[in-house]
Design an enzyme around this catalytic site. Sequence first.
Site, PDB file in Angstrom:
ATOM      1  N   ALA A  72       0.845  -1.194   0.000  1.00  0.00           N
ATOM      2  CA  ALA A  72       0.000   0.000   0.000  1.00  0.00           C
ATOM      3  C   ALA A  72       0.889   1.256   0.000  1.00  0.00           C
ATOM      4  CB  ALA A  72      -0.972  -0.026   1.184  1.00  0.00           C
ATOM      5  N   SER A  73       0.695   2.171   0.950  1.00  0.00           N
ATOM      6  CA  SER A  73       1.383   3.469   0.892  1.00  0.00           C
ATOM      7  C   SER A  73       2.864   3.424   1.253  1.00  0.00           C
ATOM      8  CB  SER A  73       0.668   4.491   1.773  1.00  0.00           C
ATOM      9  OG  SER A  73      -0.555   4.878   1.180  1.00  0.00           O
ATOM     10  N   ILE A  74       3.392   2.275   1.632  1.00  0.00           N
ATOM     11  CA  ILE A  74       4.854   2.188   1.734  1.00  0.00           C
ATOM     12  C   ILE A  74       5.469   2.297   0.341  1.00  0.00           C
ATOM     13  CG2 ILE A  74       6.778   0.659   2.359  1.00  0.00           C
ATOM     14  CD1 ILE A  74       5.336  -0.164   4.806  1.00  0.00           C
ATOM     15  N   LYS A  76       4.887   4.795  -1.496  1.00  0.00           N
ATOM     16  CA  LYS A  76       5.121   6.222  -1.707  1.00  0.00           C
ATOM     17  C   LYS A  76       6.572   6.660  -1.475  1.00  0.00           C
ATOM     18  CE  LYS A  76       0.408   7.972  -0.999  1.00  0.00           C
ATOM     19  NZ  LYS A  76      -0.369   6.731  -0.856  1.00  0.00           N
ATOM     20  N   TYR A 178      -3.979  14.536   1.696  1.00  0.00           N
ATOM     21  CA  TYR A 178      -3.451  13.242   1.256  1.00  0.00           C
ATOM     22  C   TYR A 178      -4.205  12.812   0.005  1.00  0.00           C
ATOM     23  CZ  TYR A 178      -1.369   8.622   2.137  1.00  0.00           C
ATOM     24  OH  TYR A 178      -0.639   7.458   2.064  1.00  0.00           O
TER      25      TYR A 178
END
Length: 388
Positions: A72-74, A76, A178
């Site tokens: 997921a957002s790791i 980014k 976000y």
Amino acid sequence: MSLPLEMADADRNSSLAAAVDAAIASALEEKRLVGTVVLIARDGEIVHRRAAGLADRENGLAMREDTIFRLASITKPIVTIAAMRLVEQGRIGLDDPVTRWLPDFRPRLPDGGEATIRIHNLLTHTSGLSYSFFEEDDAYARAGVSDGLAEPGLTLAENLRRIASTPLRFAPGSDWQYSVAMDVLGGVIEAEMGVPLGEAVADLVTKPLGLADTAFSVRDRSRLAAAYMDASPEPTLMGETALVMSLMGPIRFAPNRIFDPASYHSGGAGMAGTAGDILAILDTIRRGGTPLLSTKTVRMMMSDQAAGQRQRHEPGSGFGFGWSVIANPAEAGVPFPKGTLKWGGVYGHSWFIDLVNGLTVVALTNTTLEGMWGKFTVDLREAIYAAL
């Protein structure tokens, strides 16, 4: 003098291990988590490592340190590092308009006026873009905008078209929200390099560090953790699709999206990887960036680049490039020192880099949302700082 110092370090590490293991045991015994891998490094050396619980409860597979997780957002910070390498090479400018690479990407202001979104706005979430899960019936939901977590088979071009068809929440640079900005940045990187985002990230980030398990696909499905979501009396296995109600709003998941080669490479949520790989990437940043980035660039990434805009929403916490930055620990209500970098991932992950104490901590779980912002994350950080 060296022996007492070594003994002190050993005692501290022993206390740290005991406190962290107690936090993990509590989360597993209370069935808040199904499984986790926690790695803690101090000054570049791993001082505690633990794989606990089950990677796949239904098939009885134990969690292992080399288990692969949907990140997921790791995703980014990894894509941010790739973008900043291109900035250092002079191929992308922080003040460049996104339309230099994506000429048709022109979402308009709330009043219908024209807007200019710059690379800096994408990196800091000050672009005026949003995520569809914040409001179930907003323009993003009506336009079918993907957050990079669901809708297998969707192309980047189509998702960019959907995003651009909706109005911005605010003028770029005037606030913080976000958003899908990193998916747009992924499109910029693809246009600049002429290859899919996965190839670009491999060339710019993972290959130079010798990492093989972190990508926009899964190399070894037998090592992929199953995906679970919070429920009582124990977490529930996600199906082909899942809807999780969060404080942000309803979040839609399609865990098998990672297997569909037709799905666009989401710069905000599309990767899978191991705790060891993530630790290697984050600790490269803690050390100053070599061999990926210069120290000057990393220092810039570690400072609040959002001009204080995020602190209006999250007191004491700013936003750099790729992560939040603790500006005032007391206001933020956290035990971290000023300057600590942190973020997480909605499939159940958290991480932080404490520059003052030389700590890099990665905690990957297979349980949404407990592993991202549940009691486990608080217990873990409290255990670490109590042991210090």
